[in-house]
Scaffold this motif. Structure first.
Motif, short mmCIF file in Angstrom:
data_model
loop_
_atom_site.label_atom_id
_atom_site.label_comp_id
_atom_site.label_asym_id
_atom_site.label_seq_id
_atom_site.Cartn_x
_atom_site.Cartn_y
_atom_site.Cartn_z
N VAL A 34 6.43 15.57 -3.53
CA VAL A 34 5.01 15.26 -3.33
C VAL A 34 4.74 13.76 -3.20
N ASN A 35 5.21 12.97 -4.17
CA ASN A 35 4.87 11.54 -4.15
C ASN A 35 5.55 10.80 -3.01
N LEU B 93 3.91 1.41 -1.51
CA LEU B 93 4.37 1.49 -2.90
C LEU B 93 3.26 2.05 -3.79
N ALA B 94 2.04 1.62 -3.54
CA ALA B 94 0.91 2.13 -4.33
C ALA B 94 0.70 3.62 -4.09
N ALA B 95 0.91 4.05 -2.85
CA ALA B 95 0.75 5.47 -2.53
C ALA B 95 1.70 6.33 -3.36
N LEU B 96 2.94 5.82 -3.56
CA LEU B 96 3.94 6.58 -4.31
C LEU B 96 3.48 6.89 -5.73
N SER B 97 2.62 6.04 -6.26
CA SER B 97 2.24 6.21 -7.66
C SER B 97 0.90 6.90 -7.83
N LYS B 98 0.40 7.50 -6.75
CA LYS B 98 -0.83 8.31 -6.89
C LYS B 98 -0.51 9.57 -7.71
N PRO B 99 -1.53 10.14 -8.36
CA PRO B 99 -1.26 11.31 -9.23
C PRO B 99 -0.56 12.44 -8.48
N THR B 100 0.47 12.98 -9.09
CA THR B 100 1.21 14.10 -8.51
C THR B 100 0.31 15.33 -8.45
N TYR C 80 3.35 11.23 -0.12
CA TYR C 80 2.22 10.29 -0.12
C TYR C 80 2.65 8.99 0.57
N SER D 124 0.83 -1.21 0.00
CA SER D 124 0.00 0.00 0.00
C SER D 124 0.86 1.26 0.00
#
Lengths: 375, 375
Positions: A252-253, A26-33, A256, A24
């Protein structure tokens, strides 16, 4: 996607950090900037501040993640507080204490050190004696020495400084998220950590916290902080207040990821997380013992999350680590400085601190270690 | 996953950075974290160095991403080269030139400045006159002034310095990846950039490059770099050579993102990428003109990736930007310093520089701007 990324094979990260990262996070890192001044992103920043304050048990308003790795946090704490010729005492029993000496010296501090044997803790009585001789602007110690696996007596040192006009700086890079830290109760004034250890977030950010006394020292400086990037008097205008003044573009990411990682710890519950670290540590020590492997550090001051294990005589340090990585996809760490070649550093940090990981490592070690029974 | 992450709505990032990030770059960020000394990760690091050298058109061995945002790159370049009282000339026509002045001054340099009107470029002849009066260790300029949208004549300034014993430092935070940069041919000695502009990677890393002359200056220092975290003489031992010496824990997942982002640019082809930026810019100017909006900067020195647009009289800066963000999910930037409230900064950086984004913004602007025809 580029070739090398397509073929990354996951590794069980059991070294001195980075540690295993939850899916979760790792998934957070790839949320839209989002933009670094977007009100929605500022809500995430505010939550991160609150999460850190909760985990540190502090009321310090100046609590935020610095945009760099743990060593940037170290740099940040010293550069904001030290002016030329400020007297500083650094307690050293490993690589990271020595690194603090280097950082403070480069900044022009008058650095005294108290050295303790690597693999043993700082002795409070010795510190007390030293403090009776001279007064310091700042005393610094590493809570969890990542290079040796030793826990230093932070509450005891804090107690010595409680009625003194001396700031207490603590490196909690390896301890935060793996064991209790009571920043305010222990009298810590200046704190930094990293994300890639027991917070189980990828490396890249460094939570810092300054007590009101530390903030007052920052505000009382005669000279500007000689580091624009890490000047907290500027950075706090971005992280606090109604109008957020642009300083630098926040990562930013990565933030996250930190938000999600801190959320996981607080959701699981601090005490449960710390017990999980301790249980994994005790299991590891027990099972290493069955393999005939000895711990470097006395049980009285062993860290749960960083286990220094003596490399048996005749065993090739690099070969074993290489085989663990290539054949079993497990990373453990080697020794640093005088302990290079003498110890392995086995991390049980954050998400890594689980019985199945200990089992996996023990089975792999049993397979790759030479049979020393002579059978 | 934590609530705030679940409900992030994608925003079309058309401000001064961060810019829109390709889905494959976001996916790269969430690849499994590897150890910072893992041979597989070192292969990725080596590839990133090579990608950067290609994009910069340089043979500089010391070319790598610093573990911090663009401002950390600025800090890094100055702190590695400046010693107390070193004479430095900084050419200023915007916020980021002024930031360089602040950074260099804090480090103890003797800073002279040449100021040019904000919104106009540095004038080479004026620089030449100044250089004839005094010799400098270092001359610094911003290639693409993000605060004003002005392109500065870097090749012309570089030519003035070619036979001098002066290092030429260029801030290419906003230009890298959006327009040609010929580091070696232009005589640039010291270079830094950021990831969140035309590289279209989230913020968090800062590519830097040092020429052999800059490396020689670093090696000839009389004093240690007063910043352990950014000391390139230590960092290069981690990024170069057969044995990689641990310095700090590299931001592994951010580097995956940079690797992927650089790969996208090189796969598309530099010239195609730069043409795409220019085409989007020309389209924007044309369509803004139809809306009756005027550019702040003369066409002779406009940046394609950062468009400074005059806010029409009577129009509420903040209200328009807030409505674009909340109603249309488009972010544009406000002005900085003396240009606050006077201009909007519309970014067409990297992945953002596409006709469909220009169309989207123009339609939104047409809807939110007050009808100024009186109809």
């Amino acid at each position: 996607m580029n070739d090398l990324l397509q073929t990354i094979e996951p590794v069980t990260l059991m070294g001195p950090g980075p540690s295993c990262v939850d899916a979760s996070v790792l998934a957070a890192l790839s949320k839209p900037t989002l933009g670094h001044l977007d009100p929605y992103f500022i809500k995430i920043m505010d939550t991160i501040k609150q999460q850190l304050k909760t985990l540190l048990h502090t009321r310090n308003e100046l609590t935020l993640p610095i945009s760099g790795t743990g060593s940037a946090g170290m740099e940040c704490c010293f550069v904001n507080l030290i002016e030329k010729n400020d007297p500083v005492l650094i307690l050293i029993n490993g690589v990271f204490g020595r690194r603090m000496q280097d950082v403070a010296t480069r900044l022009g501090a008058k650095v005294d050190t108290l050295e303790f044997d690597w693999g043993t803790p700082v002795i409070v009585d010795v510190v007390q004696k030293e403090l009776s001789k001279k007064s310091y602007k700042l005393v610094a110690v590493v809570h969890a020495e990542t290079s040796t696996g030793v826990l230093n007596p932070v509450p005891g040192i804090g107690a010595l400084l409680k009625d003194k006009d001396t700031l207490f700086l603590v490196d909690a890079v390896t301890s935060l998220g793996g064991m209790e830290i009571l920043m305010d109760d222990w009298g810590i004034d200046v704190f930094y950590s990293g994300t890639q250890k027991c917070l189980s977030c990828p490396p890249g950010l460094s939570p810092v916290s300054f007590s009101p006394a530390a903030v007052a020292a920052l505000q009382a400086r005669k000279t500007k902080v000689p580091n624009w990037y890490l000047d907290l008097s500027l950075i706090m205008n971005y992280w606090e207040g109604a109008t957020r003044a642009y300083h630098h573009t926040a990562p930013v990411n990565m933030l996250y990821g930190l938000y999600q990682a801190l959320g996981l710890i607080l959701d699981e519950g601090e005490s449960h997380v710390f017990e999980r670290h301790m249980a994994a540590h005790l299991q590891l020590v027990r099972e290493l013992d069955l393999l005939g492997l000895r711990m470097q550090v006395d049980a009285s001051c062993r860290l749960p999350m960083l286990n220094a294990v003596c490399i048996p005589e005749g065993v090739d340090d690099a070969e074993i680590r290489t085989r663990l990585l290539s054949e079993y996809k497990i990373e453990i760490g080697g020794g640093l400085g005088p302990l290079a070649g003498k110890i392995w550093r086995i991390g049980l940090m954050g998400h890594t601190a689980r019985p199945e990981n200990v089992d996996k490592l023990i089975q792999a070690l049993a397979a790759v270690l030479p049979d020393r029974t002579g059978n």
